[in-house]
Design a protein around this motif. Structure first.
Motif, PDB file in Angstrom:
ATOM      1  N   TRP A 157       6.168  23.120  -5.872  1.00  0.00           N
ATOM      2  CA  TRP A 157       5.792  21.831  -5.272  1.00  0.00           C
ATOM      3  C   TRP A 157       6.992  21.056  -4.722  1.00  0.00           C
ATOM      4  CZ3 TRP A 157       1.282  19.392  -4.210  1.00  0.00           C
ATOM      5  CH2 TRP A 157       0.096  19.972  -4.680  1.00  0.00           C
ATOM      6  N   GLN A 158       8.222  21.440  -5.097  1.00  0.00           N
ATOM      7  CA  GLN A 158       9.396  20.647  -4.734  1.00  0.00           C
ATOM      8  C   GLN A 158       9.557  20.420  -3.235  1.00  0.00           C
ATOM      9  OE1 GLN A 158      12.618  22.532  -6.964  1.00  0.00           O
ATOM     10  NE2 GLN A 158      12.836  20.618  -8.138  1.00  0.00           N
ATOM     11  N   PRO A 159       9.398  21.434  -2.351  1.00  0.00           N
ATOM     12  CA  PRO A 159       9.529  21.175  -0.902  1.00  0.00           C
ATOM     13  C   PRO A 159       8.523  20.141  -0.399  1.00  0.00           C
ATOM     14  CG  PRO A 159       9.589  23.527  -1.353  1.00  0.00           C
ATOM     15  CD  PRO A 159       9.184  22.867  -2.637  1.00  0.00           C
ATOM     16  N   ALA A 160       7.284  20.244  -0.899  1.00  0.00           N
ATOM     17  CA  ALA A 160       6.258  19.287  -0.454  1.00  0.00           C
ATOM     18  C   ALA A 160       6.596  17.874  -0.916  1.00  0.00           C
ATOM     19  CB  ALA A 160       4.880  19.702  -0.988  1.00  0.00           C
ATOM     20  N   VAL A 161       7.142  17.760  -2.109  1.00  0.00           N
ATOM     21  CA  VAL A 161       7.508  16.461  -2.634  1.00  0.00           C
ATOM     22  C   VAL A 161       8.606  15.848  -1.785  1.00  0.00           C
ATOM     23  CG1 VAL A 161       8.559  15.267  -4.591  1.00  0.00           C
ATOM     24  CG2 VAL A 161       6.783  16.987  -4.978  1.00  0.00           C
ATOM     25  N   ARG A 162       9.645  16.669  -1.454  1.00  0.00           N
ATOM     26  CA  ARG A 162      10.745  16.169  -0.641  1.00  0.00           C
ATOM     27  C   ARG A 162      10.262  15.717   0.739  1.00  0.00           C
ATOM     28  NH1 ARG A 162      13.700  20.318  -3.352  1.00  0.00           N
ATOM     29  NH2 ARG A 162      13.191  21.791  -1.679  1.00  0.00           N
ATOM     30  N   LEU A 163       9.360  16.535   1.356  1.00  0.00           N
ATOM     31  CA  LEU A 163       8.838  16.202   2.680  1.00  0.00           C
ATOM     32  C   LEU A 163       8.006  14.912   2.635  1.00  0.00           C
ATOM     33  CD1 LEU A 163       8.356  16.864   5.657  1.00  0.00           C
ATOM     34  CD2 LEU A 163       6.402  18.284   4.967  1.00  0.00           C
ATOM     35  N   SER A 164       7.164  14.817   1.639  1.00  0.00           N
ATOM     36  CA  SER A 164       6.323  13.624   1.516  1.00  0.00           C
ATOM     37  C   SER A 164       7.165  12.386   1.268  1.00  0.00           C
ATOM     38  CB  SER A 164       5.315  13.797   0.371  1.00  0.00           C
ATOM     39  OG  SER A 164       4.470  14.896   0.642  1.00  0.00           O
ATOM     40  N   SER A 165       8.173  12.510   0.449  1.00  0.00           N
ATOM     41  CA  SER A 165       9.045  11.372   0.178  1.00  0.00           C
ATOM     42  C   SER A 165       9.764  10.924   1.436  1.00  0.00           C
ATOM     43  CB  SER A 165      10.062  11.728  -0.903  1.00  0.00           C
ATOM     44  OG  SER A 165       9.387  12.032  -2.119  1.00  0.00           O
ATOM     45  N   ALA A 166      10.201  11.881   2.257  1.00  0.00           N
ATOM     46  CA  ALA A 166      10.883  11.543   3.505  1.00  0.00           C
ATOM     47  C   ALA A 166       9.938  10.820   4.455  1.00  0.00           C
ATOM     48  CB  ALA A 166      11.427  12.816   4.163  1.00  0.00           C
ATOM     49  N   LEU A 167       8.696  11.307   4.535  1.00  0.00           N
ATOM     50  CA  LEU A 167       7.715  10.664   5.398  1.00  0.00           C
ATOM     51  C   LEU A 167       7.421   9.227   4.939  1.00  0.00           C
ATOM     52  CD1 LEU A 167       5.188  13.595   6.005  1.00  0.00           C
ATOM     53  CD2 LEU A 167       6.717  12.550   7.679  1.00  0.00           C
ATOM     54  N   LEU A 168       7.312   9.050   3.639  1.00  0.00           N
ATOM     55  CA  LEU A 168       7.033   7.716   3.105  1.00  0.00           C
ATOM     56  C   LEU A 168       8.193   6.769   3.366  1.00  0.00           C
ATOM     57  CD1 LEU A 168       5.313   8.623  -0.276  1.00  0.00           C
ATOM     58  CD2 LEU A 168       4.245   7.587   1.722  1.00  0.00           C
ATOM     59  N   THR A 196       0.831  -1.204   0.000  1.00  0.00           N
ATOM     60  CA  THR A 196       0.000   0.000   0.000  1.00  0.00           C
ATOM     61  C   THR A 196       0.866   1.255   0.000  1.00  0.00           C
ATOM     62  OG1 THR A 196      -1.691  -1.189   1.211  1.00  0.00           O
ATOM     63  CG2 THR A 196      -1.859   1.193   1.210  1.00  0.00           C
ATOM     64  N   VAL A 197       1.917   1.246   0.844  1.00  0.00           N
ATOM     65  CA  VAL A 197       2.840   2.391   0.895  1.00  0.00           C
ATOM     66  C   VAL A 197       3.504   2.604  -0.455  1.00  0.00           C
ATOM     67  CG1 VAL A 197       5.000   3.219   1.912  1.00  0.00           C
ATOM     68  CG2 VAL A 197       3.248   2.206   3.364  1.00  0.00           C
ATOM     69  N   ASP A 198       3.999   1.520  -1.067  1.00  0.00           N
ATOM     70  CA  ASP A 198       4.647   1.636  -2.376  1.00  0.00           C
ATOM     71  C   ASP A 198       3.691   2.184  -3.422  1.00  0.00           C
ATOM     72  OD1 ASP A 198       7.002   0.704  -1.368  1.00  0.00           O
ATOM     73  OD2 ASP A 198       6.642  -1.388  -1.949  1.00  0.00           O
ATOM     74  N   LEU A 199       2.451   1.695  -3.391  1.00  0.00           N
ATOM     75  CA  LEU A 199       1.455   2.170  -4.355  1.00  0.00           C
ATOM     76  C   LEU A 199       1.175   3.659  -4.156  1.00  0.00           C
ATOM     77  CD1 LEU A 199      -0.580   1.548  -6.595  1.00  0.00           C
ATOM     78  CD2 LEU A 199      -2.239   0.941  -4.814  1.00  0.00           C
ATOM     79  N   PHE A 200       1.056   4.073  -2.879  1.00  0.00           N
ATOM     80  CA  PHE A 200       0.779   5.479  -2.580  1.00  0.00           C
ATOM     81  C   PHE A 200       1.937   6.358  -3.051  1.00  0.00           C
ATOM     82  CE2 PHE A 200       0.972   9.128   0.345  1.00  0.00           C
ATOM     83  CZ  PHE A 200      -0.249   9.714   0.049  1.00  0.00           C
ATOM     84  N   ALA A 201       3.179   5.904  -2.797  1.00  0.00           N
ATOM     85  CA  ALA A 201       4.353   6.678  -3.207  1.00  0.00           C
ATOM     86  C   ALA A 201       4.398   6.840  -4.716  1.00  0.00           C
ATOM     87  CB  ALA A 201       5.621   5.989  -2.704  1.00  0.00           C
ATOM     88  N   SER A 202       4.090   5.758  -5.420  1.00  0.00           N
ATOM     89  CA  SER A 202       4.097   5.811  -6.880  1.00  0.00           C
ATOM     90  C   SER A 202       3.056   6.782  -7.403  1.00  0.00           C
ATOM     91  CB  SER A 202       3.849   4.404  -7.435  1.00  0.00           C
ATOM     92  OG  SER A 202       3.742   4.444  -8.838  1.00  0.00           O
ATOM     93  N   CYS A 203       1.848   6.700  -6.812  1.00  0.00           N
ATOM     94  CA  CYS A 203       0.771   7.602  -7.243  1.00  0.00           C
ATOM     95  C   CYS A 203       1.118   9.061  -6.934  1.00  0.00           C
ATOM     96  CB  CYS A 203      -0.526   7.218  -6.558  1.00  0.00           C
ATOM     97  SG  CYS A 203      -1.189   5.640  -7.097  1.00  0.00           S
TER      98      CYS A 203
END
Length: 456
Positions: A45-56, A4-11
């Protein structure tokens, strides 16, 4: 969870950085080489992407640690018992926690044999409770033009004594009707109707057509190599005048030529798996030292019938467990002559094993009951009936002389006068009709068998 995590990250990556955002990725004006470059929206959007990627990534690490801990816990637990996966055709899918599944099977069951018993065993395995209908004489005569060799009561007694049968209904109709099916469902709680995979037709119509239409019909494999038709053929062989009397080497017939045992006409192949299936319900050997009274009774048990069953029921009542000895083909022929036995020893053993009054079976039982045998099997009593198939001619001495001398012998009054000779006499009286019907039915059974197995 990891999937589920992998799918969410991909999406998320696709949503933020892909073309689906409709402009987050765009061509810069004047870029003639067609390469993609970052737009001002995408840079926001880049800061949000970096933060979300770190959380994932962190969530994934936590889940991996959790999975490792759970795996260790799982290995520390006892191994569970795996249950079979239910399928649409399996009996487990038909079972209910609240109500036992009731199965109904019916038939003529003339000259009741181990093939019928095996059908009962297979039918009962489809549910929890087996009801067997025994077709009545009149109904059989109306549909087939002839009556069974055995009477209603004789066939009913044989069916009811089978260890795989929970309940039996007498004089049931040969052809299933919708009204009869409805009665069985409402009054007896029947869930499914079972029959072998061989055709059963009357005037070109399927006898179980109504059960099929009701969606309550189940087929089981027919026990090949044994049938009432086959047994009738063996009995007819024994009524011929030219057959020899005794096996060679016996005291009364030293020069007799070798006879053809009717049992050697058998086409049935007995496997260890079938033997095991028939012995599942047996209690086995009594523990040594236990205060258990073991009764022993021996015989040929040829063409296992209601007379045998009555004797076994009486013998079982003499003690706590009943051990039944089954003589070999050669021993039976030595004392009965002609072409006996009709059934091979393995076939006769299966018939005895199928009887609910039997606790254990001694294969290839010795003709004489000896002191050593009594001690080894811890026998408390030896019994036999006053009416016996063929009289069992005692060529030299009474085989039960030892238990008689020890005072542990019982001669039981026979509750049933039915014998193998009586059955043969009934066939002889209808010989012309029986031979004609036997030849036709044998031909049809052979055609069905060869067609089923693709034989030429």
């Amino acid at each position: 969870l990891l999937d589920t995590v992998d799918l969410f990250a991909s999406c998320w990556a696709t949503k933020v950085g892909g073309a689906t955002m409709g402009g987050l990725l765009s061509k810069q004006p004047g870029a003639g080489d067609g390469r993609l470059s970052l737009s001002s929206r995408q840079r926001r959007w880049q800061p949000a992407v970096r933060l979300s990627s770190a959380l994932l990534r962190r969530l994934r690490e936590v889940l991996l640690a959790l999975a490792s801990g759970l795996a260790g816990l799982a290995h520390a637990l006892p191994q569970p018992t795996l249950l079979p996966v239910p399928t649409a055709s399996s009996s487990s899918s038909r079972r209910s926690i609240d109500k036992p599944v009731k199965i109904f099977i019916d038939g003529v069951f003339d000259l009741t044999h181990f093939g019928h018993m095996n059908a009962f065993r297979q039918a009962r395995a489809q549910g929890d409770y087996l009801i067997v209908g025994v077709n009545g004489d009149d109904s059989v005569f109306e549909c087939k033009g002839s009556r069974p060799v055995l009477t209603d009561s004789e066939r009913f007694a044989a069916v009811l004594a089978c260890r795989f049968v929970d309940e039996a209904l007498p004089a049931t109709p040969y052809v299933m009707t919708e009204d009869y099916i409805e009665m069985l469902v409402n009054d007896y709680g029947v869930d499914y109707f079972v029959h072998g995979d061989d055709p059963c037709l009357v005037d070109g119509r399927d006898v179980y057509e109504a059960a099929r239409k009701a969606g309550r019909f189940v087929t089981i494999p027919r026990t090949e190599g044994i049938s009432t038709t086959d047994i009738v053929g063996r009995l007819l062989l024994c009524t011929k005048e030219h057959h020899k009397d005794l096996v060679p080497g016996t005291p009364t017939s030293p020069s007799a030529s070798t006879p053809t045992f009717a049992s050697r006409q058998s086409q049935y192949l007995v496997t260890s798996q079938l033997m095991k299936a028939f012995t599942v319900g047996l209690p086995g050997e009594a523990p040594r030292g236990a205060n258990t009274r073991t009764v022993y009774v021996d015989g040929a048990w040829d063409m296992f019938h209601a007379g045998h069953i009555a004797l076994l029921r009486q013998a079982r009542a003499l003690g706590d467990r009943l051990v039944v000895g089954v003589h070999s083909d050669e021993v039976v022929n030595r004392h009965r002559g002609l072409n006996y036995p009709i059934m091979a020893m393995n076939e006769r053993v299966l018939s005895v094993l199928g009887c609910r009054f039997v606790d254990d079976v001694l294969l290839n039982a010795p003709w004489d009951v000896t002191e050593e045998m009594i001690a080894t099997l811890r026998i408390s009593a030896v019994a036999r009936g006053k009416i016996r198939d063929g009289g069992d001619r005692f060529l030299e001495k009474d085989p039960h002389a030892v238990p008689q001398a020890l005072g542990i012998h019982a001669e039981l009054d026979s509750e049933s006068a039915l014998t193998l000779q009586e059955i043969s006499e009934r066939l002889r009286a209808r010989r012309e009709e029986v031979e004609r019907r036997h030849a036709e039915k044998a031909r049809k059974e052979s055609e069905w068998y060869r067609q089923k197995h693709g034989l030429t």
